[in-house]
Design a protein around this motif. Structure first.
Motif, PDB file in Angstrom:
ATOM      1  N   LEU A   9      47.629  28.840  27.688  1.00 54.26           N
ATOM      2  CA  LEU A   9      46.173  27.948  28.458  1.00 54.26           C
ATOM      3  C   LEU A   9      46.791  28.927  30.184  1.00 54.26           C
ATOM      4  N   SER A  10      47.424  27.902  31.028  1.00 59.04           N
ATOM      5  CA  SER A  10      47.996  28.083  32.074  1.00 59.04           C
ATOM      6  C   SER A  10      48.075  29.398  32.316  1.00 59.04           C
ATOM      7  N   ILE A  11      48.865  29.992  32.206  1.00 59.42           N
ATOM      8  CA  ILE A  11      49.193  31.877  32.201  1.00 59.42           C
ATOM      9  C   ILE A  11      48.162  32.235  32.006  1.00 59.42           C
ATOM     10  N   CYS A  12      47.415  32.230  30.838  1.00 60.76           N
ATOM     11  CA  CYS A  12      45.475  33.152  30.527  1.00 60.76           C
ATOM     12  C   CYS A  12      45.067  33.178  31.400  1.00 60.76           C
ATOM     13  N   ILE A  13      44.538  31.498  31.720  1.00 62.03           N
ATOM     14  CA  ILE A  13      43.306  31.410  32.573  1.00 62.03           C
ATOM     15  C   ILE A  13      43.520  31.469  33.819  1.00 62.03           C
ATOM     16  N   LEU A  14      45.113  31.163  34.379  1.00 57.99           N
ATOM     17  CA  LEU A  14      44.657  30.431  35.880  1.00 57.99           C
ATOM     18  C   LEU A  14      44.587  31.845  36.540  1.00 57.99           C
ATOM     19  N   PRO A  15      44.699  33.059  35.936  1.00 55.92           N
ATOM     20  CA  PRO A  15      44.624  34.252  36.678  1.00 55.92           C
ATOM     21  C   PRO A  15      43.209  34.617  36.833  1.00 55.92           C
ATOM     22  N   LEU A  16      42.659  34.356  35.904  1.00 55.21           N
ATOM     23  CA  LEU A  16      40.643  35.128  35.815  1.00 55.21           C
ATOM     24  C   LEU A  16      40.334  34.059  36.825  1.00 55.21           C
ATOM     25  N   VAL A  17      40.569  32.536  36.738  1.00 55.71           N
ATOM     26  CA  VAL A  17      39.630  31.746  37.474  1.00 55.71           C
ATOM     27  C   VAL A  17      40.619  32.039  38.980  1.00 55.71           C
ATOM     28  N   LEU A  18      41.361  32.471  38.986  1.00 59.78           N
ATOM     29  CA  LEU A  18      41.763  33.234  40.593  1.00 59.78           C
ATOM     30  C   LEU A  18      41.310  34.077  41.050  1.00 59.78           C
ATOM     31  N   LEU A  19      41.380  35.371  40.019  1.00 59.69           N
ATOM     32  CA  LEU A  19      40.296  36.750  40.097  1.00 59.69           C
ATOM     33  C   LEU A  19      38.495  36.163  40.025  1.00 59.69           C
ATOM     34  N   ALA A  20      38.081  35.209  39.657  1.00 59.32           N
ATOM     35  CA  ALA A  20      36.688  35.244  39.825  1.00 59.32           C
ATOM     36  C   ALA A  20      36.253  35.068  40.758  1.00 59.32           C
ATOM     37  N   ALA A  21      37.028  33.523  42.040  1.00 61.14           N
ATOM     38  CA  ALA A  21      37.305  33.121  43.375  1.00 61.14           C
ATOM     39  C   ALA A  21      37.354  34.101  43.937  1.00 61.14           C
ATOM     40  N   SER A  22      38.329  35.155  43.704  1.00 64.71           N
ATOM     41  CA  SER A  22      38.321  35.868  45.112  1.00 64.71           C
ATOM     42  C   SER A  22      37.158  37.465  45.096  1.00 64.71           C
ATOM     43  N   CYS A  23      36.342  37.219  44.541  1.00 62.82           N
ATOM     44  CA  CYS A  23      35.099  37.926  44.370  1.00 62.82           C
ATOM     45  C   CYS A  23      34.249  37.311  45.287  1.00 62.82           C
ATOM     46  N   SER A  24      33.416  38.078  45.790  1.00 64.08           N
ATOM     47  CA  SER A  24      32.608  37.558  46.611  1.00 64.08           C
ATOM     48  C   SER A  24      31.181  38.857  46.412  1.00 64.08           C
ATOM     49  N   LYS A  25      30.610  37.685  47.215  1.00 61.96           N
ATOM     50  CA  LYS A  25      28.733  38.690  46.888  1.00 61.96           C
ATOM     51  C   LYS A  25      28.689  39.329  47.836  1.00 61.96           C
ATOM     52  N   GLU A  26      29.763  38.865  49.241  1.00 58.67           N
ATOM     53  CA  GLU A  26      29.545  39.655  50.242  1.00 58.67           C
ATOM     54  C   GLU A  26      30.168  40.929  50.058  1.00 58.67           C
ATOM     55  N   GLN A  27      29.987  42.249  49.492  1.00 57.83           N
ATOM     56  CA  GLN A  27      30.228  43.211  49.353  1.00 57.83           C
ATOM     57  C   GLN A  27      29.829  44.344  51.136  1.00 57.83           C
ATOM     58  N   VAL A  28      30.803  44.850  51.572  1.00 53.98           N
ATOM     59  CA  VAL A  28      30.637  45.841  52.597  1.00 53.98           C
ATOM     60  C   VAL A  28      29.766  47.248  51.582  1.00 53.98           C
ATOM     61  N   PRO A  29      28.345  47.526  51.986  1.00 53.08           N
ATOM     62  CA  PRO A  29      27.800  48.465  51.648  1.00 53.08           C
ATOM     63  C   PRO A  29      28.444  49.951  51.863  1.00 53.08           C
ATOM     64  N   TYR A  30      27.736  50.894  51.146  1.00 52.88           N
ATOM     65  CA  TYR A  30      28.799  52.102  51.216  1.00 52.88           C
ATOM     66  C   TYR A  30      27.313  53.013  52.595  1.00 52.88           C
ATOM     67  N   ASP A  31      27.659  53.247  53.546  1.00 56.40           N
ATOM     68  CA  ASP A  31      27.122  53.249  54.593  1.00 56.40           C
ATOM     69  C   ASP A  31      27.654  54.969  55.367  1.00 56.40           C
ATOM     70  N   ASN A  32      27.343  56.217  54.732  1.00 54.72           N
ATOM     71  CA  ASN A  32      27.252  57.023  54.585  1.00 54.72           C
ATOM     72  C   ASN A  32      26.682  58.032  54.136  1.00 54.72           C
ATOM     73  N   PRO A  33      25.242  57.707  55.151  1.00 51.05           N
ATOM     74  CA  PRO A  33      23.923  59.025  55.198  1.00 51.05           C
ATOM     75  C   PRO A  33      23.985  60.286  54.624  1.00 51.05           C
ATOM     76  N   PHE A  34      23.709  60.546  53.718  1.00 44.04           N
ATOM     77  CA  PHE A  34      23.685  62.279  53.385  1.00 44.04           C
ATOM     78  C   PHE A  34      22.370  62.738  52.831  1.00 44.04           C
ATOM     79  N   PHE A  35      22.101  64.898  53.387  1.00 42.76           N
ATOM     80  CA  PHE A  35      21.407  64.859  52.483  1.00 42.76           C
ATOM     81  C   PHE A  35      21.463  65.353  51.581  1.00 42.76           C
ATOM     82  N   HIS A  36      21.101  65.734  50.502  1.00 45.87           N
ATOM     83  CA  HIS A  36      21.336  66.731  49.004  1.00 45.87           C
ATOM     84  C   HIS A  36      20.253  67.728  48.513  1.00 45.87           C
ATOM     85  N   ILE A  37      20.440  67.698  47.799  1.00 47.29           N
ATOM     86  CA  ILE A  37      19.244  68.908  46.739  1.00 47.29           C
ATOM     87  C   ILE A  37      19.344  69.210  45.469  1.00 47.29           C
ATOM     88  N   ASN A  38      18.214  68.913  44.868  1.00 43.42           N
ATOM     89  CA  ASN A  38      18.768  69.407  43.633  1.00 43.42           C
ATOM     90  C   ASN A  38      17.783  69.691  42.243  1.00 43.42           C
TER      91      ASN A  38
END
Length: 155
Positions: A9-38
Protein backbone atom coordinates in the motif's frame (compact mmCIF):
# COMPACT_ATOMS: atom_id res chain seq x y z
CA UNK A 1 1.62 -10.92 5.78
CA UNK A 2 0.31 -7.65 7.27
CA UNK A 3 3.70 -5.99 6.76
CA UNK A 4 3.68 -7.02 3.09
CA UNK A 5 0.26 -5.46 2.59
CA UNK A 6 1.38 -2.28 4.37
CA UNK A 7 4.50 -2.11 2.23
CA UNK A 8 2.50 -2.73 -0.93
CA UNK A 9 0.00 0.00 0.00
CA UNK A 10 2.85 2.38 0.82
CA UNK A 11 4.52 1.70 -2.49
CA UNK A 12 1.30 2.16 -4.50
CA UNK A 13 -0.57 4.84 -2.60
CA UNK A 14 2.24 7.10 -1.38
CA UNK A 15 3.31 8.14 -4.90
CA UNK A 16 -0.32 8.90 -5.80
CA UNK A 17 -0.76 11.08 -2.71
CA UNK A 18 2.47 12.94 -3.45
CA UNK A 19 1.46 13.42 -7.08
CA UNK A 20 -1.94 14.79 -6.09
CA UNK A 21 -0.36 17.15 -3.55
CA UNK A 22 2.07 18.50 -6.16
CA UNK A 23 -0.77 19.48 -8.50
CA UNK A 24 -1.88 23.03 -8.00
CA UNK A 25 -4.91 24.92 -9.21
CA UNK A 26 -2.61 27.84 -9.94
CA UNK A 27 -1.49 27.10 -13.47
CA UNK A 28 0.19 29.56 -15.75
CA UNK A 29 -2.30 30.31 -18.54
CA UNK A 30 -1.26 29.95 -22.16
CA UNK A 31 -0.80 33.56 -23.20
CA UNK A 32 0.29 33.86 -26.81
CA UNK A 33 -2.31 36.01 -28.59
CA UNK A 34 -2.83 35.19 -32.27
CA UNK A 35 -5.03 35.70 -35.31
CA UNK A 36 -6.25 32.84 -37.46
CA UNK A 37 -8.68 32.16 -40.29
CA UNK A 38 -10.63 29.01 -41.03
CA UNK A 39 -13.98 27.83 -42.28
CA UNK A 40 -15.57 25.08 -40.18
CA UNK A 41 -12.10 24.51 -38.71
CA UNK A 42 -10.55 23.80 -42.13
CA UNK A 43 -7.74 25.71 -43.83
CA UNK A 44 -8.74 24.70 -47.35
CA UNK A 45 -12.24 24.23 -48.69
CA UNK A 46 -14.09 23.75 -51.95
CA UNK A 47 -17.14 25.55 -53.33
CA UNK A 48 -19.21 24.40 -56.28
CA UNK A 49 -19.18 26.35 -59.54
CA UNK A 50 -22.98 26.74 -59.36
CA UNK A 51 -22.98 28.28 -55.90
CA UNK A 52 -25.01 31.50 -55.63
CA UNK A 53 -24.83 32.83 -52.09
CA UNK A 54 -22.80 35.07 -49.81
CA UNK A 55 -20.42 33.52 -47.29
CA UNK A 56 -18.61 35.03 -44.31
CA UNK A 57 -15.06 33.74 -43.96
CA UNK A 58 -14.15 34.62 -40.40
CA UNK A 59 -10.87 35.83 -39.01
CA UNK A 60 -10.51 35.17 -35.29
CA UNK A 61 -8.53 36.91 -32.57
CA UNK A 62 -7.50 34.55 -29.80
CA UNK A 63 -6.44 36.80 -26.94
CA UNK A 64 -7.54 38.31 -23.67
CA UNK A 65 -9.81 41.34 -23.83
CA UNK A 66 -8.02 44.18 -25.63
CA UNK A 67 -8.75 47.80 -24.75
CA UNK A 68 -7.39 49.37 -27.93
CA UNK A 69 -8.48 48.57 -31.48
CA UNK A 70 -6.21 46.26 -33.47
CA UNK A 71 -5.84 46.52 -37.24
CA UNK A 72 -5.14 43.33 -39.16
CA UNK A 73 -3.67 43.43 -42.67
CA UNK A 74 -4.57 40.63 -45.08
CA UNK A 75 -4.30 39.89 -48.77
CA UNK A 76 -6.61 38.14 -51.21
CA UNK A 77 -4.92 36.32 -54.10
CA UNK A 78 -7.15 35.22 -56.94
CA UNK A 79 -6.01 32.44 -59.26
CA UNK A 80 -5.93 33.01 -63.04
CA UNK A 81 -9.09 30.90 -63.52
CA UNK A 82 -11.35 33.18 -61.47
CA UNK A 83 -12.47 36.73 -62.05
CA UNK A 84 -14.07 39.16 -59.61
CA UNK A 85 -17.50 40.11 -60.92
CA UNK A 86 -17.88 36.97 -63.03
CA UNK A 87 -17.21 34.09 -60.61
CA UNK A 88 -17.56 35.94 -57.31
CA UNK A 89 -17.74 39.39 -55.80
CA UNK A 90 -15.47 40.32 -52.94
CA UNK A 91 -17.87 42.28 -50.71
CA UNK A 92 -15.32 43.11 -48.00
CA UNK A 93 -13.18 45.76 -49.62
CA UNK A 94 -9.67 46.88 -48.81
CA UNK A 95 -7.04 44.81 -47.06
CA UNK A 96 -7.60 45.69 -43.40
CA UNK A 97 -9.93 44.44 -40.68
CA UNK A 98 -10.28 46.39 -37.44
CA UNK A 99 -10.95 44.53 -34.20
CA UNK A 100 -12.47 47.04 -31.73
CA UNK A 101 -12.47 46.42 -27.97
CA UNK A 102 -14.36 43.22 -27.15
CA UNK A 103 -14.61 41.98 -30.76
CA UNK A 104 -12.86 38.67 -31.42
CA UNK A 105 -14.02 37.84 -34.95
CA UNK A 106 -14.45 39.75 -38.19
CA UNK A 107 -15.62 38.48 -41.56
CA UNK A 108 -14.32 38.68 -45.08
CA UNK A 109 -17.46 38.32 -47.23
CA UNK A 110 -17.56 36.73 -50.66
CA UNK A 111 -20.68 36.53 -52.85
CA UNK A 112 -20.40 33.49 -55.09
CA UNK A 113 -21.79 33.52 -58.63
CA UNK A 114 -22.64 30.59 -60.84
CA UNK A 115 -20.05 30.27 -63.58
CA UNK A 116 -18.35 27.84 -65.95
CA UNK A 117 -14.74 27.13 -64.97
CA UNK A 118 -11.68 26.10 -66.93
CA UNK A 119 -10.32 23.13 -64.92
CA UNK A 120 -6.85 23.66 -66.39
CA UNK A 121 -6.55 27.03 -64.63
CA UNK A 122 -6.00 28.02 -61.00
CA UNK A 123 -9.53 28.37 -59.61
CA UNK A 124 -8.54 29.38 -56.08
CA UNK A 125 -8.92 32.35 -53.81
CA UNK A 126 -6.37 32.54 -51.02
CA UNK A 127 -6.99 34.79 -48.03
CA UNK A 128 -3.69 35.26 -46.18
CA UNK A 129 -3.18 37.09 -42.88
CA UNK A 130 -0.17 39.39 -43.20
CA UNK A 131 0.39 41.51 -40.06
CA UNK A 132 -1.30 43.43 -37.25
CA UNK A 133 -0.71 46.55 -35.21
CA UNK A 134 -0.04 44.63 -31.98
CA UNK A 135 2.51 42.23 -33.45
CA UNK A 136 0.44 39.21 -32.40
CA UNK A 137 1.24 35.84 -33.95
CA UNK A 138 -0.27 35.27 -37.39
CA UNK A 139 -1.81 31.81 -37.62
CA UNK A 140 -1.81 29.25 -34.84
CA UNK A 141 1.25 29.40 -32.58
CA UNK A 142 3.97 27.04 -33.73
CA UNK A 143 6.38 26.70 -36.62
CA UNK A 144 3.74 25.61 -39.18
CA UNK A 145 1.61 28.77 -38.79
CA UNK A 146 -1.53 26.71 -39.34
CA UNK A 147 -4.66 28.71 -40.21
CA UNK A 148 -2.66 31.72 -41.34
CA UNK A 149 -4.39 31.40 -44.68
CA UNK A 150 -7.60 29.98 -46.10
CA UNK A 151 -7.57 28.46 -49.58
CA UNK A 152 -10.94 28.33 -51.34
CA UNK A 153 -11.10 26.23 -54.51
CA UNK A 154 -14.05 26.69 -56.83
CA UNK A 155 -14.94 23.44 -58.64
Amino acid sequence: MKNNIKNLLSICILPLVLLAASCSKEQVPYDNPFFHINFENKSSIEVLSNRKDTVDYKVYLSAQLQFEPIDLQYEVKVGDGLQDGRDFTLITTGNKLTFPQGIFERAIRIAWKESVLDPAKDNTITIRLISNTRNFTMGMPGPDQLQRQLIITKK
